[in-house]
Design a protein around this motif. Structure first.
Motif, mmCIF file in Angstrom:
data_model
loop_
_atom_site.group_PDB
_atom_site.id
_atom_site.type_symbol
_atom_site.label_atom_id
_atom_site.label_comp_id
_atom_site.label_asym_id
_atom_site.label_seq_id
_atom_site.Cartn_x
_atom_site.Cartn_y
_atom_site.Cartn_z
ATOM 1 N N UNK A 265 3.030 126.267 21.403
ATOM 2 C CA UNK A 265 3.145 127.360 20.445
ATOM 3 C C UNK A 265 4.587 127.814 20.232
ATOM 4 N N UNK A 266 5.470 127.632 21.226
ATOM 5 C CA UNK A 266 6.810 128.187 21.163
ATOM 6 C C UNK A 266 7.911 127.147 21.003
ATOM 7 N N UNK A 267 7.753 125.974 21.587
ATOM 8 C CA UNK A 267 8.820 124.984 21.603
ATOM 9 C C UNK A 267 8.267 123.601 21.305
ATOM 10 N N UNK A 268 9.184 122.698 20.972
ATOM 11 C CA UNK A 268 8.827 121.294 20.747
ATOM 12 C C UNK A 268 9.890 120.414 21.378
ATOM 13 N N UNK A 269 9.437 119.285 21.938
ATOM 14 C CA UNK A 269 10.341 118.317 22.546
ATOM 15 C C UNK A 269 10.260 117.015 21.761
ATOM 16 N N UNK A 270 11.421 116.439 21.475
ATOM 17 C CA UNK A 270 11.501 115.192 20.713
ATOM 18 C C UNK A 270 12.252 114.170 21.548
ATOM 19 N N UNK A 271 11.761 112.945 21.544
ATOM 20 C CA UNK A 271 12.454 111.832 22.179
ATOM 21 C C UNK A 271 12.608 110.719 21.148
ATOM 22 N N UNK A 272 13.682 109.951 21.254
ATOM 23 C CA UNK A 272 13.895 108.803 20.382
ATOM 24 C C UNK A 272 14.394 107.635 21.220
ATOM 25 N N UNK A 273 13.847 106.457 20.957
ATOM 26 C CA UNK A 273 14.342 105.214 21.533
ATOM 27 C C UNK A 273 15.086 104.476 20.417
ATOM 28 N N UNK A 274 16.331 104.088 20.681
ATOM 29 C CA UNK A 274 17.116 103.316 19.714
ATOM 30 C C UNK A 274 16.901 101.834 20.011
ATOM 31 N N UNK A 275 16.220 101.139 19.108
ATOM 32 C CA UNK A 275 15.922 99.713 19.268
ATOM 33 C C UNK A 275 16.849 98.924 18.353
ATOM 34 N N UNK A 276 17.644 98.042 18.936
ATOM 35 C CA UNK A 276 18.533 97.185 18.173
ATOM 36 C C UNK A 276 18.332 95.749 18.646
ATOM 37 N N UNK A 277 18.079 94.866 17.692
ATOM 38 C CA UNK A 277 17.807 93.477 18.050
ATOM 39 C C UNK A 277 16.572 93.335 18.910
ATOM 40 N N UNK A 278 15.593 94.222 18.721
ATOM 41 C CA UNK A 278 14.356 94.165 19.475
ATOM 42 C C UNK A 278 14.432 94.744 20.864
ATOM 43 N N UNK A 279 15.603 95.230 21.282
ATOM 44 C CA UNK A 279 15.785 95.768 22.626
ATOM 45 C C UNK A 279 16.113 97.249 22.567
ATOM 46 N N UNK A 280 15.638 97.971 23.554
ATOM 47 C CA UNK A 280 15.933 99.407 23.638
ATOM 48 C C UNK A 280 17.373 99.569 24.116
#
Length: 671
Positions: A265-280
């Protein structure tokens, strides 16, 4: 707090077209920016029933004193204008995704003559290639491994100049982890080619380099050059170690950023994985406090605006695919905007099945764990700050919340090089962008009370000047579009009073002023405010001896308990002001004590003196140079070169002592 009804515009005045709006507080600060397909409908929702708003939205409309809007021609223009205003004004009530930690990047400064590989954090610089983000341990290991194969310069500017002047490389040059361009082992073009290869490898072309080294190793074996073959073998092992560190998660031709979100209700958490050439290749996380009852598509829209809008100048920053858990609001306009930033098509997709959906599930699990960790860490901090501010307000009997506190400190040595510092705390946290330094001269430097009176007078005189320069803002339409390129329905003349005034450095007054000292310093500060006619800013002093809190015109101090969070907050603010002041004092004192041998040369200013030192590298070489050789330095003509030769000849040390050079400033110091 203001009553929203006092600045609510008439319903008939608000257009029903798309546009962008912003709320301002009584001091003219923009505190919230939003966009709407129908401005009338959206703005009326803020005023129809304020009691039914979310707590933070309720606080926002009561903190504001006016609302203004700009009509635009399309939803894409509203998206661009909203992002421009958020980036320019940094409104406190807007959705702002803040990193849950600082991530290091592997950077190559391609804009320099000799590119440098280094680990960098913070703001991005023009002309620098970035790779990552990585964890701190992984990035150091990666950099150390790759320098064996691509021996690009990694030293600082000072180390490079010292090696260039002495003709001897640093340790990395001796152990073959640097090609030593400082001493001419490689030419600038050869070194730049090494840096380009480093960037190509980090950009996903690892197989090309490994294959090339394998062919060279086979050729060395065929020629029975086993020593070179062994070295190439070790290079191949090093590259494979870096290449295989990241697991293959998608097809090798996949470049994508995979976002996932977990909220309450108060906060949100975001994560992102950067995939380049099929690899994280990297991972990053943000946490945001919700202001309005934002849906997941709205949060994703704001997230993509902030993530890619700030870094769009960096090559390769925006990938071909952006994978999100739900389609963002204004999906078509956002896709078009990102495509314009990238210069090529960007596909924003919601994966439904397969490897991409499985990876999205992993990223979502990381977001869930990150939000739990964030709440565990932040709960204590928020509680302590709130308690400290509340205790301080009650102990000092101040009727208004202490949203902004400024602390002043004086620093000097026996009355010389007198300086002062101003540090700012908002909502219990330092706001370093608002820190200020003051130099004090003349009669004001006679003693601490006079200096404190002078500093407070100057600070609040600036405030009154900035306040008077601000154009009063009333609710209504802004008919002149901003720099974002949005088109409004009408054009206004350049002198339109609805346009915001330029940013003022001292426009925002504090609720409380804290001075380092006892009753004399407090009374001096209060007298300075009274002389300027300011009566809505409260003043206290914190004396070091017994940590007593002094109020103006009071014979007895306020004694806060030693365990009081309010006292701890005052002490931290006072100590920060003292640190900031003493740092400035040392800089000023050091500069005053530095006397250049070349200062007495007629016509030789600071810029030309630095150019001369940079060209020759040392005072010894400058003394040995002829007039013709001196003219080879930038900005040095024959007459000035003759003056330098004459001056150095008259001041030459008969004992042969060579003055030192300040490698940071380029100044030549007397021995």
């Amino acid at each position: 707090m203001a009553d929203p009804a006092s600045y609510r515009p008439q319903t008939g005045e608000i257009p029903t077209t798309p546009g962008v709006y912003r709320f301002r507080d009584p001091h003219g600060r923009v505190i919230y920016v939003g966009k709407a397909k129908n401005l009338r409908s959206r703005l009326n929702s803020y005023f129809a029933n304020p009691a039914g708003l979310l707590p933070k939205t309720h606080a926002m409309v009561h903190a504001a004193s006016s609302v203004e809007w700009t009509v635009v021609g399309s939803e894409l223009e509203s998206l661009q204008l909203e992002y421009t205003w958020i980036k320019e004004f940094k409104p406190r009530f807007n959705v702002v995704f803040r990193d849950d930690k600082t991530y290091p990047y592997l950077a190559v400064t391609m804009g320099e003559k000799y590119p440098r590989v280094q680990v960098m954090r913070g703001e991005r610089r023009k002309g620098t290639r970035y790779f990552g983000p990585y964890t701190a341990g992984a990035i150091r290991e990666t950099m150390d491994t790759l320098l064996r194969v691509f021996p690009v310069r990694s030293c600082s500017a000072g180390v490079f100049k010292r090696a260039e002047s002495s003709g001897r490389p640093c340790l990395l040059g001796y152990i073959d982890k640097c090609s030593a361009p400082c001493v001419g082992r490689v030419s600038p073009d050869e070194h730049r080619n090494l840096a380009e290869d480093f960037c190509s490898f980090m950009g996903g072309e690892a197989k090309r380099f490994i294959g090339r080294l394998e062919k060279e190793m086979a050729a060395a074996v065929a020629e029975l050059d086993y020593e070179r073959a062994a070295g190439l073998r070790d290079d191949i092992i090093a590259l494979r170690k870096v290449f295989e560190r990241n697991a293959v998660v998608l097809a090798e031709d996949t470049d994508a950023d995979v976002f996932a979100l977990h909220d309450d209700e108060l906060e949100a958490s975001v994560q992102v994985f950067h995939v380049r050439g099929g690899r994280v290749r990297g991972q990053r996380g943000w946490v945001v406090e919700k202001v309005e009852d934002a849906t997941t598509p709205e949060l994703i829209e704001h997230l993509l605006q902030q993530v890619y809008g700030e870094d769009s100048e960096v090559q390769g920053r925006i990938p071909r695919e952006v994978l999100v858990p739900e389609a963002p609001s204004n999906h078509a306009e956002l896709t078009e905007w990102l495509g314009g930033l990238r210069g090529a098509k960007v596909d924003i997709r919601v994966p439904q099945r397969g490897d991409k959906a499985a990876l999205m599930s992993t990223v979502r699990e990381n977001a869930e764990q990150a939000l739990k960790l964030h709440k565990t860490r932040r709960a204590g901090d928020i509680t302590v700050r709130s308690v400290a501010l509340q205790e301080l307000q009650e102990a000092l009997e101040i009727p208004v919340p202490l949203l902004r506190i400024e602390c002043f400190d004086i620093s000097h040595v026996q009355g010389t090089n007198v300086v002062a510092s101003m540090v700012v705390v908002e909502d219990g946290l330092p706001k370093k962008a608002d820190y200020r330094k003051f130099s004090i001269t003349g009669a004001a430097a006679a003693d601490d009370t006079a200096a404190m009176h002078d500093v407070l007078t100057r600070r609040f005189r600036h405030y009154l000047t900035d306040k008077a320069a601000q154009v009063p803002v009333v609710s209504g339409e802004i008919v002149n579009p901003t720099r974002a390129g949005a088109k409004s329905t009408t054009e206004a003349p350049p002198s339109d009073p609805a346009m915001p005034a330029p940013k003022a450095k001292f426009a925002y007054p504090p609720n409380l002023v804290v001075v380092d000292g006892g009753q004399p310093q407090v009374n001096a500060a209060k007298r300075a405010l009274a002389e300027l006619g300011i009566d809505d800013v409260y003043v206290v002093g914190l004396a070091k001896r017994l940590e007593e809190v002094w109020l103006p015109d009071s014979d007895f101090p306020v004694i806060l308990p030693r365990t009081s969070q309010g006292l701890y907050l005052l002490q931290r603010i006072r100590d920060e002001a003292h640190r900031f002041a003493i740092t400035f004092h040392r800089q000023k004192r050091g500069k005053a004590m530095t006397v250049s041998v070349l200062d007495g040369v007629p016509g030789l200013g600071e810029a030309k003196r630095k150019a001369l030192v940079a060209h020759f590298g040392s005072l010894k070489r400058i003394k040995a140079a002829s007039v013709e050789e001196l003219t080879s330095a930038k900005g040095i003509g024959p007459a000035l070169a003759a003056a330098v030769v004459q001056h150095l000849g008259s001041t030459d040390d008969p004992a042969g002592a060579v003055p030192a050079i300040n490698m940071t400033t380029g100044e030549i110091l007397e021995s």
